[in-house]
Design a protein around this motif. Structure first.
Motif, PDB file in Angstrom:
ATOM      1  N   SER A  29       0.820  -1.212   0.000  1.00  0.00           N
ATOM      2  CA  SER A  29       0.000   0.000   0.000  1.00  0.00           C
ATOM      3  C   SER A  29       0.854   1.262   0.000  1.00  0.00           C
ATOM      4  N   TYR A  30       2.183   1.104   0.048  1.00  0.00           N
ATOM      5  CA  TYR A  30       3.039   2.304   0.069  1.00  0.00           C
ATOM      6  C   TYR A  30       2.996   3.034  -1.271  1.00  0.00           C
ATOM      7  N   ILE A  31       2.582   2.311  -2.327  1.00  0.00           N
ATOM      8  CA  ILE A  31       2.255   2.981  -3.590  1.00  0.00           C
ATOM      9  C   ILE A  31       0.708   2.977  -3.641  1.00  0.00           C
ATOM     10  N   ILE A  65       3.733  -5.388 -12.666  1.00  0.00           N
ATOM     11  CA  ILE A  65       4.842  -6.342 -12.442  1.00  0.00           C
ATOM     12  C   ILE A  65       5.943  -5.736 -11.571  1.00  0.00           C
ATOM     13  N   GLN A  66       5.909  -4.416 -11.374  1.00  0.00           N
ATOM     14  CA  GLN A  66       6.879  -3.735 -10.502  1.00  0.00           C
ATOM     15  C   GLN A  66       8.313  -4.216 -10.747  1.00  0.00           C
ATOM     16  N   SER A  67       8.952  -4.781  -9.729  1.00  0.00           N
ATOM     17  CA  SER A  67      10.399  -5.051  -9.865  1.00  0.00           C
ATOM     18  C   SER A  67      10.746  -6.174 -10.835  1.00  0.00           C
ATOM     19  N   ILE A  68       9.761  -6.935 -11.273  1.00  0.00           N
ATOM     20  CA  ILE A  68      10.084  -7.966 -12.279  1.00  0.00           C
ATOM     21  C   ILE A  68      10.599  -7.267 -13.540  1.00  0.00           C
ATOM     22  N   ILE A 116      18.176  -4.573  -6.900  1.00  0.00           N
ATOM     23  CA  ILE A 116      17.699  -3.652  -5.861  1.00  0.00           C
ATOM     24  C   ILE A 116      17.429  -2.307  -6.541  1.00  0.00           C
ATOM     25  N   ASN A 117      16.670  -1.451  -5.873  1.00  0.00           N
ATOM     26  CA  ASN A 117      16.268  -0.202  -6.533  1.00  0.00           C
ATOM     27  C   ASN A 117      17.465   0.614  -7.020  1.00  0.00           C
ATOM     28  N   ALA A 118      18.496   0.717  -6.170  1.00  0.00           N
ATOM     29  CA  ALA A 118      19.659   1.534  -6.547  1.00  0.00           C
ATOM     30  C   ALA A 118      20.289   0.986  -7.820  1.00  0.00           C
ATOM     31  N   SER A 160       1.357   7.607  -9.289  1.00  0.00           N
ATOM     32  CA  SER A 160       1.097   7.304  -7.883  1.00  0.00           C
ATOM     33  C   SER A 160       2.421   7.051  -7.158  1.00  0.00           C
ATOM     34  N   GLU A 161       3.302   6.284  -7.783  1.00  0.00           N
ATOM     35  CA  GLU A 161       4.587   6.008  -7.130  1.00  0.00           C
ATOM     36  C   GLU A 161       5.435   7.275  -7.026  1.00  0.00           C
ATOM     37  N   LYS A 162       5.381   8.065  -8.100  1.00  0.00           N
ATOM     38  CA  LYS A 162       6.169   9.305  -8.103  1.00  0.00           C
ATOM     39  C   LYS A 162       5.714  10.253  -6.982  1.00  0.00           C
ATOM     40  N   ARG A 167      11.880   8.051  -0.975  1.00  0.00           N
ATOM     41  CA  ARG A 167      13.056   7.211  -0.723  1.00  0.00           C
ATOM     42  C   ARG A 167      13.787   6.906  -2.034  1.00  0.00           C
ATOM     43  N   ASN A 168      13.019   6.628  -3.085  1.00  0.00           N
ATOM     44  CA  ASN A 168      13.670   6.379  -4.372  1.00  0.00           C
ATOM     45  C   ASN A 168      14.378   7.643  -4.874  1.00  0.00           C
ATOM     46  N   ALA A 169      13.760   8.797  -4.616  1.00  0.00           N
ATOM     47  CA  ALA A 169      14.411  10.057  -5.012  1.00  0.00           C
ATOM     48  C   ALA A 169      15.713  10.235  -4.232  1.00  0.00           C
ATOM     49  N   PHE A 191      11.977   7.537 -15.639  1.00  0.00           N
ATOM     50  CA  PHE A 191      12.079   6.288 -16.394  1.00  0.00           C
ATOM     51  C   PHE A 191      11.915   5.086 -15.458  1.00  0.00           C
ATOM     52  N   TYR A 192      12.541   5.156 -14.275  1.00  0.00           N
ATOM     53  CA  TYR A 192      12.438   4.068 -13.289  1.00  0.00           C
ATOM     54  C   TYR A 192      10.976   3.827 -12.897  1.00  0.00           C
ATOM     55  N   PHE A 193      10.237   4.915 -12.624  1.00  0.00           N
ATOM     56  CA  PHE A 193       8.824   4.748 -12.224  1.00  0.00           C
ATOM     57  C   PHE A 193       7.994   4.184 -13.381  1.00  0.00           C
ATOM     58  N   PHE A 243      14.938 -11.952  -4.752  1.00  0.00           N
ATOM     59  CA  PHE A 243      13.804 -11.911  -3.808  1.00  0.00           C
ATOM     60  C   PHE A 243      14.117 -11.055  -2.580  1.00  0.00           C
ATOM     61  N   TYR A 244      14.647  -9.861  -2.842  1.00  0.00           N
ATOM     62  CA  TYR A 244      14.964  -8.934  -1.755  1.00  0.00           C
ATOM     63  C   TYR A 244      15.886  -9.642  -0.756  1.00  0.00           C
ATOM     64  N   ASP A 245      15.661  -9.391   0.554  1.00  0.00           N
ATOM     65  CA  ASP A 245      16.522 -10.116   1.485  1.00  0.00           C
ATOM     66  C   ASP A 245      15.884 -11.443   1.906  1.00  0.00           C
ATOM     67  N   GLY A 261       7.929  -9.089  -7.457  1.00  0.00           N
ATOM     68  CA  GLY A 261       7.610  -7.660  -7.449  1.00  0.00           C
ATOM     69  C   GLY A 261       6.564  -7.394  -6.391  1.00  0.00           C
ATOM     70  N   VAL A 262       6.490  -6.150  -5.914  1.00  0.00           N
ATOM     71  CA  VAL A 262       5.538  -5.847  -4.841  1.00  0.00           C
ATOM     72  C   VAL A 262       4.087  -5.818  -5.325  1.00  0.00           C
ATOM     73  N   GLY A 263       3.869  -5.986  -6.623  1.00  0.00           N
ATOM     74  CA  GLY A 263       2.502  -6.170  -7.133  1.00  0.00           C
ATOM     75  C   GLY A 263       2.009  -7.589  -6.871  1.00  0.00           C
TER      76      GLY A 263
HETATM   77  N1  GLU Z   1       8.501   0.508  -7.802  1.00  0.00           N
HETATM   78  C1  GLU Z   1       8.781  -0.171  -6.576  1.00  0.00           C
HETATM   79  C2  GLU Z   1       9.697   0.640  -5.704  1.00  0.00           C
HETATM   80  O1  GLU Z   1      10.640   1.181  -6.155  1.00  0.00           O
HETATM   81  C3  GLU Z   1       9.366  -1.521  -6.893  1.00  0.00           C
HETATM   82  C4  GLU Z   1       9.338  -2.384  -5.707  1.00  0.00           C
HETATM   83  C5  GLU Z   1       9.434  -3.842  -5.998  1.00  0.00           C
HETATM   84  O2  GLU Z   1       8.605  -4.411  -6.707  1.00  0.00           O
HETATM   85  O3  GLU Z   1      10.385  -4.418  -5.490  1.00  0.00           O
HETATM   86  O4  GLU Z   1       9.472   0.781  -4.551  1.00  0.00           O
END
Ligand code: GLU
Length: 308
Positions: A29-31, A65-68, A116-118, A160-162, A167-169, A191-193, A243-245, A261-263
């Motif tokens: 729900s953070y997005i 699909i978010q991070s996929i 990872i996002n970075a 919405s994410e933007k 944190r991404n900024a 582009f990332y969003f 898969f993140y951590d 992905g977080v979707g």
């Molecule tokens: N757009 C999401 C973010 O940057 C991707 C998160 C994800 O699916 O891992 O927070």
């Protein structure tokens, strides 16, 4: 030896078994836009190396699909730049959350890995520098692999994410401060969003990722997406960082390379065998789809088809 019938039977049995259990976890729900999804959606699609396809439930419904998407931008950048890429981003699991700022400080702005996002932002930066128009080139790349012109960015999800992407900024500007971005952070973030906002169905995901399963895969105009060595390396990164951590846990329980992905989507690859996509929006505490993890653990266990 597994036949298509075995895979199909396992999918039907596991799907119904999980569907009958309580659907636990939380929708991301953070997005804000992502929180509107129906939490009970549940779809699965498997496509074998022989191009046989089997789906169940909501396998033809589009979802974020978010991070996929990070695997697709990474593949396009790898195709364009080759091994030069690895000067700008590492290949080690981060062991921390996908949007962590901490390691960047000690690692001088070189993200641990491209998932990872970075790391994905550095890949976005490379694409902006090496494409005529990164936004349309990435879409064209995916459309061509999937043979589907109906794939687009979701304006509402990207906006919405933007609107809450503080944190991404911060990450993006922080990387810039270490001079590991060539372009303006605002362009990289836009582009990332967009990239994260792509919507695909489970069926489209399996079609799109066949290039990581089958080394004979070619597009309609006979183009190879990645060579065998490059595909091996992307699968290796998926195995250790997808898969993140919770990448170790996914590897331990499922035994396949993949990306979540977080979707609520999870894509997993069995090289030379199949690709499978599962979508169920409720996530566990680490941000991975609860039912998706469970489904894939049961699937590789029952069909004895993990890579190990
Ligand atoms: N757009 C999401 C973010 O940057 C991707 C998160 C994800 O699916 O891992 O927070």
């Amino acid at each position: 030896m597994n036949s298509r019938t075995n895979y199909q039977k396992a999918i039907v049995d596991i799907y119904h078994r999980i569907k009958n259990e309580e659907n636990v976890g939380e929708v991301a729900s953070y997005i804000p836009e992502l929180s509107k999804v129906d939490p009970d959606k549940f779809g699965v699609c498997l496509k074998t190396v022989d191009e046989e396809e089997f789906g169940i439930g909501d396998w033809q419904t589009k979802f974020s699909i978010q991070s996929i998407s990070k695997v697709l931008s990474l593949s396009l950048a790898y195709k364009k730049l080759g091994d030069k890429l690895w000067k700008r981003v590492g290949v080690e699991p981060s062991g921390s959350s996908f949007n962590s700022l901490v390691q960047l400080e000690t690692d001088n702005g070189i993200p641990r890995n491209p998932l990872i996002n970075a790391g994905a932002m550095v890949i976005c930066d490379l694409l902006i520098s090496h494409c005529d128009d990164a936004n349309s080139d990435l879409l064209d790349f995916i459309r061509k692999i999937c043979v589907n012109n109906n794939i687009t960015y979701s304006k509402s999800i990207a906006n919405s994410e933007k609107s809450v992407g503080y944190r991404n900024a911060a990450l993006c500007h922080f990387i810039k401060s270490f001079e590991n971005l060539e372009n303006d952070p605002t362009d990289v973030l836009d582009f990332y969003f967009n990239m994260c906002s792509i919507e695909l169905t489970c069926q489209e995901l399996t079609r799109t990722f066949m290039y990581l399963v089958n080394d004979k895969f070619r597009t309609a105009d006979n183009e190879q997406i990645l060579n065998v060595s490059q595909a091996k390396r992307i699968n290796a990164i998926l195995q250790t960082c997808g898969f993140y951590d919770e990448s170790g846990e996914f590897s331990f329980r499922v035994g396949l390379p993949g990306k979540s992905g977080v979707g609520g989507g999870i894509l997993a690859i069995h090289p030379n065998e199949y690709v499978i996509a599962v979508w169920s929006p409720k996530l566990n505490k680490k941000g991975n789809s609860n039912r998706g993890m469970k489904f894939l653990e049961l699937f590789t266990t029952i069909t004895t088809s993990s890579i190990f």
